[in-house]
Design an enzyme around this catalytic site. Structure first.
Site, PDB file in Angstrom:
ATOM      1  CE  LYS A  89       2.420 -32.259   3.267  1.00  0.00           C
ATOM      2  NZ  LYS A  89       3.228 -31.295   2.654  1.00  0.00           N
ATOM      3  CB  SER A 164       6.677 -30.980   4.023  1.00  0.00           C
ATOM      4  OG  SER A 164       5.906 -30.663   3.289  1.00  0.00           O
ATOM      5  CB  SER A 188       6.612 -30.142   0.310  1.00  0.00           C
ATOM      6  OG  SER A 188       7.423 -29.893   1.353  1.00  0.00           O
TER       7      SER A 188
HETATM    8  N1  GLN Z   1      11.779 -27.956   2.332  1.00  0.00           N
HETATM    9  C1  GLN Z   1      11.197 -26.715   2.191  1.00  0.00           C
HETATM   10  C2  GLN Z   1      10.859 -26.154   3.360  1.00  0.00           C
HETATM   11  O1  GLN Z   1      11.175 -26.482   4.507  1.00  0.00           O
HETATM   12  C3  GLN Z   1       9.779 -26.960   1.286  1.00  0.00           C
HETATM   13  C4  GLN Z   1       8.539 -27.294   2.171  1.00  0.00           C
HETATM   14  C5  GLN Z   1       7.434 -27.364   1.360  1.00  0.00           C
HETATM   15  O2  GLN Z   1       7.439 -27.420   0.107  1.00  0.00           O
HETATM   16  N2  GLN Z   1       6.345 -27.427   2.183  1.00  0.00           N
HETATM   17  O3  GLN Z   1      10.233 -25.184   3.534  1.00  0.00           O
END
Ligand code: GLN
Length: 493
Positions: A89, A164, A188
């Site tokens: 990632k 994400s 994420s």
């Molecule tokens: N969807 C969550 C956010 O937007 C989690 C994102 C993440 O885990 N990096 O913060």
């Protein structure tokens, strides 16, 4: 790179297991260099449709693959991930390779060092294929916040892969890598794993070093693996976990053999089966009935495998989303202050004065969601509001963590849906950030509590969209989560 797709297509392809690939490489039947070349070919073919990879690290990958082939030819013992193609990632840095975090503000930045998790994968023989698309600074649940365009779900290209780490989940589902690394701050890794039908691991906070992870919310950020099956994911975690002097929050606890742990049945002969908690609050309003039906089948399979199923209560769950979005945005506002147009990547041409340079660079470099969070976080931390919002959120965070600890005194693992719905359509939620935030309800609690978990495929909807079960376990008890996930996987729902 264009990701224009006319009608929905599907690109799902199961990669071979780590064990099978290693055996083929060790015997010389498959050369690591050919395997890497094959993966690059598949990436060249389908990346224009899925937009998974942002950049490739071919030279480094092929050099590593050649080293593996040489070792195999000499009959040297092979490292645990020898020759295995892995994607990273783009929030984890690799020396000399572009690191964008999905943001325009980092365009052109090439870090001078490797993240610890990346270095450990390579030391274990992995072949690192390239950097993978994600929401900007890991903020999002759909991958639509990337400055480099959305990733499409390989199961159905009209749908989001989750976020994400949507690219990391999509890469495994579409066999553009055997495994990948992602990061999880509030879901994420787990939510995209659920949307794409792969396995994703949230390690205990501090289990995997954050050195070289571009920070979003430091007290919540974790690095973890994606793979096509539980055992492979467990093997990867074993490689990247462990203390790192470069991350003061990394745990000193020894790293168990997670793959061996995952091999243990949920009910060993002569012993009682693992105790599984089912939290009532996670099966309430807002849960899609098809997701619920799939998770119920998963729970029935665990029952059949010899687990003891018990209801548990986590009453503070209803405060988890606001608590998470206060703490995460507060920390993000501090972490993202370093992107000023001077030290990294993008600088605005409108730089008449120093302060104009700062503000134009940040205005042009950050996307709308990142700006929204910097504003929210700055507000929550400002004098006069700090006690009402930030301190309060920290107090609720503690209550949530204590609630989990009480539950884990009674059960070995807790199972829940990973997300209230299967993968939604591209554009469906972009106009309503609050709806997007609320869908994080099942994942943010474990993030706030610091505990670990695994998302494992648990059936599909009638339309064929994957459903993932979230298996949570107490701090440093990843082994229990893997065992339960293995049992769900074995049920082939
Ligand atoms: N969807 C969550 C956010 O937007 C989690 C994102 C993440 O885990 N990096 O913060």
């Amino acid at each position: 790179m264009s990701s224009e797709v006319k009608a929905a297509e599907t690109f799902v392809e199961k990669p071979r297991t780590l064990a099978a690939l290693r055996a083929e490489i060790a015997s010389g039947r498959v050369k690591a260099t050919d395997l890497a070349a094959g993966y690059y070919q598949r990436i060249a073919q389908i990346n224009p449709r899925l937009n998974v990879y942002l950049s490739l690290t071919k030279e480094r990958a092929l050099e590593q693959a050649a080293r593996v082939d040489e070792a195999a030819a000499k009959g040297d013992p092979l490292a645990p991930l020898a020759g295995i193609p892995v994607g990273i990632k783009d929030v984890l840095v690799m020396q000399g390779a572009p690191a964008t975090a999905g943001s325009k503000i980092l365009k052109g930045y090439r870090p001078p060092y490797d993240a610890t998790a990346v270095a450990r994968l390579e030391a274990a023989g992995a072949v690192l294929l390239g950097k993978i698309n994600c929401d900007e600074f890991a903020m999002g649940s759909s991958n639509e916040n990337s400055a480099y365009g959305p990733v499409r779900n390989p199961v159905d290209t009209e749908r989001v892969p989750g976020g994400s780490s949507g690219g990391s989940a999509a890469a495994v589902a579409a066999n553009m890598a055997v495994a990948t690394l992602g990061s999880d701050t509030g879901g994420s890794i787990r939510q995209p794993a659920s949307f794409c039908g792969v396995v994703g691991v949230l390690p205990t906070y501090g289990r995997v070093s954050r050195y070289g992870l571009i920070a979003f919310a430091s007290s919540l950020d974790r690095v973890g693996p994606f793979a096509a099956n539980v055992r492979d994911a467990a093997t990867l975690l074993g490689v990247i976990a462990g203390h790192d002097p470069k991350d003061a929050t990394s745990s000193l606890a020894p790293v168990p053999d997670y793959a061996a742990e995952s091999d243990k049945p949920v009910k060993e002969s002569g012993k009682a089966g693992l105790r599984i908690g089912v939290p009532t609050e996670y099966f309430a309003e807002g849960l899609d009935p098809e997701v619920r039906a799939a998770i119920d089948k998963g729970i029935a399979a665990l029952d059949k495998a010899g687990c003891a199923i018990k209801p548990v209560s986590l009453p503070h769950t209803k405060y988890a989303v606001p608590t998470y979005y206060l703490i995460a945005t507060a920390e993000a506002s501090a972490n993202l202050a370093r992107f000023d147009g001077v030290r990294y990547g993008y600088r605005s041409p409108k730089s008449e004065t120093l302060s104009a340079m700062y503000s134009h660079s940040r205005d042009e470099g950050f996307g709308a969601e990142v700006k929204r969070r910097i504003l929210l976080g700055t507000y929550a931390l400002s004098a006069g509001y700090y006690d009402a919002y930030y301190r309060k959120a920290q107090q609720v965070r503690r209550l949530l963590a204590e609630e989990y600890l009480r539950a884990f005194a009674e059960v070995d693992a807790i199972v829940t849906p990973t997300a209230p719905t299967p993968a939604f359509k591209l554009g469906e939620k972009t106009g309503d950030p609050l709806a997007m935030y609320l869908a994080d309800i099942y994942t943010v609690t474990a993030s706030l509590a610091g505990i670990c978990g695994v998302t494992v495929p648990c059936g599909a909807t009638k339309a064929g969209l994957p459903v993932g079960m979230q298996v949570l376990a107490a701090h440093l008890n990843e082994g229990a989560a893997f065992r339960v996930a293995r049992a769900v996987e074995a049920a082939e729902l």
